[in-house]
Design a protein around this motif. Structure first.
Motif, PDB file in Angstrom:
ATOM      1  N   GLY A 192      -5.223  -8.976   8.260  1.00  0.00           N
ATOM      2  CA  GLY A 192      -4.465 -10.213   8.120  1.00  0.00           C
ATOM      3  C   GLY A 192      -5.377 -11.405   8.028  1.00  0.00           C
ATOM      4  O   GLY A 192      -6.581 -11.272   7.835  1.00  0.00           O
ATOM      5  N   PHE A 198      -0.400 -11.050  11.762  1.00  0.00           N
ATOM      6  CA  PHE A 198       0.036  -9.731  11.287  1.00  0.00           C
ATOM      7  C   PHE A 198       1.512  -9.542  11.621  1.00  0.00           C
ATOM      8  O   PHE A 198       1.941  -9.775  12.757  1.00  0.00           O
ATOM      9  CB  PHE A 198      -0.774  -8.624  11.950  1.00  0.00           C
ATOM     10  N   PHE A 243      -5.743  -3.476  11.601  1.00  0.00           N
ATOM     11  CA  PHE A 243      -4.590  -4.269  11.208  1.00  0.00           C
ATOM     12  C   PHE A 243      -5.120  -5.502  10.481  1.00  0.00           C
ATOM     13  O   PHE A 243      -5.735  -6.378  11.095  1.00  0.00           O
ATOM     14  CB  PHE A 243      -3.757  -4.671  12.427  1.00  0.00           C
ATOM     15  N   ALA A 287      -0.406  -2.469   7.794  1.00  0.00           N
ATOM     16  CA  ALA A 287      -1.629  -2.052   8.481  1.00  0.00           C
ATOM     17  C   ALA A 287      -2.665  -1.593   7.466  1.00  0.00           C
ATOM     18  O   ALA A 287      -2.318  -1.085   6.396  1.00  0.00           O
ATOM     19  CB  ALA A 287      -1.340  -0.937   9.474  1.00  0.00           C
TER      20      ALA A 287
END
Length: 363
Positions: free
Chosen positions: A247, A256, A245, A321
């Motif tokens: 971010g 995220f 994920f 994602a």
């Protein structure tokens, strides 16, 4: 690099170039006595070149190889107390199993009684006692693999080097021989070094693993350390399946989807900049509504389901994602848990997991 009393092989700053290509780049490793050590990595990462330098079939451009504290860097292969077992097995087709195993001892000038005793012991250990008089072409792939192993071990090397030794076997036999190799290594009590690109094979057999990429050592550790606590995105993605994920790094974790995913940061993950929260598929849980009190949760939609018998692989579309939007996330549900839910494509779900199972890694 310092060595300790249990170190059999110390590799210090080993470098090998082929023209402008650096195949092995300043590698440092210590291999312990009676250890099953795996060199793992994708094709072209330098693992076979490293193995050949340990065996003496390739000369390093820089660095040293110490065996029991003695510098072996310039020593000929035949003078090193190591044996290299090739993937092809290279058995003599005109010789019996017993003659193949005895060949190296005969070349060393061992006496007839000594050869008979040691060959007999190897036939017993490798469960080939009933096949000593047969020719290799009458044996199965697994049996030929054991003959090659017995031939390598009968000379009692300090270290046995194995270059993709199970690559020619089918999946079921390969899995069986992984356990056989591990058993024999423990019984014999010598150091095994295996080259493989198969992550599962390394996890099953090795006490420790060195993951290589572009000739460099990315991480060295036990199978559990590499699987549960990777220190880089490459290792996390190469060892087994992993969800990422992506971010921005924050003091609490990784930003995220309008929130923050909490986890344990690897040392390389700086306090700022881009990062990923990495979590294994089997650590994820599914729910149709966001559970109260969960540490990490991401909304998604089921796009595909794959039945594997012992588990159910559920693929989710999760906005943001991975490195691009709408990436898939893999959730692996045990069969018992999967039976309790009506999971189907198109269903909106929440993907939840604990911060303890999350690794925050630099991009």
């Amino acid at each position: 690099m310092k060595t300790d009393a249990r170190t059999v092989i110390a590799i210090q700053g080993l470098t090998k170039r082929f023209g402008e290509v650096i195949a092995v780049d300043a590698v440092d490793l210590n291999l312990a006595e009676n250890e099953f050590f795996a060199l793992l990595g994708p094709s072209g990462c330098g693992k076979t070149t490293l193995l050949r330098m340990i065996a003496g079939f390739a000369r390093p451009d820089e660095g040293r190889i110490l065996l029991d504290g003695q510098d072996m860097t310039a020593v000929r292969p035949s003078r090193r107390p190591v044996n290299l077992m090739f993937q092809s097995y290279a058995l003599f087709p005109h010789m019996t199993v017993a003659q193949n195993i005895a060949y190296g001892l005969e070349m060393d000038g061992c006496g007839r009684d000594e050869i008979k005793r040691r060959v007999g012991a190897m036939l017993e250990m490798t469960e080939l006692a009933a096949y000593g008089g047969r020719k290799p072409d009458s044996l199965s792939g697994g049996q030929r693999q054991r003959v090659a192993l017995a031939r390598a071990l009968v000379k009692r090397p300090r270290v046995l080097l194995l270059d993709e030794p199970l690559g020619a076997l089918d999946k079921k036999l390969r899995e069986q021989m992984q356990l056989e190799l591990k058993r024999m290594q423990h019984e014999i009590g010598i150091t095994f070094v295996i080259v493989t690109h198969d992550q599962e094979e390394a996890l099953v057999m090795a006490d420790r693993i060195a993951v290589l990429r572009d000739g460099r050592t990315m991480q060295v550790g036990s199978p559990r350390e590499l699987y549960e606590f990777p220190t880089s995105r490459f290792v996390a993605g190469f060892i087994g399946k992993m969800n990422f994920f992506a971010g921005a790094r924050t003091s609490q974790g990784v930003a995220f989807g309008g929130g923050v995913l909490a986890g344990t940061a690897a040392e390389a993950a700086s306090a700022n900049g881009a990062a990923v929260a990495a979590v294994r598929p089997e650590r994820l849980r599914l729910a149709t509504a966001r559970p109260q009190g969960t540490e990490n949760a991401v909304a998604g939609r089921i796009v595909d389901i794959a039945y594997h018998g012992q588990d159910l692989n559920v693929h989710l579309a999760v906005e943001g994602a991975g490195e691009e939007g709408n990436e898939r996330v893999l959730v692996r549900l045990p069969a018992g848990e999967a039976e309790g839910g009506d999971w189907r494509p198109g269903l909106d779900v929440w993907c939840c997991w604990d911060a303890a199972h999350t690794r925050i890694l630099a991009v």
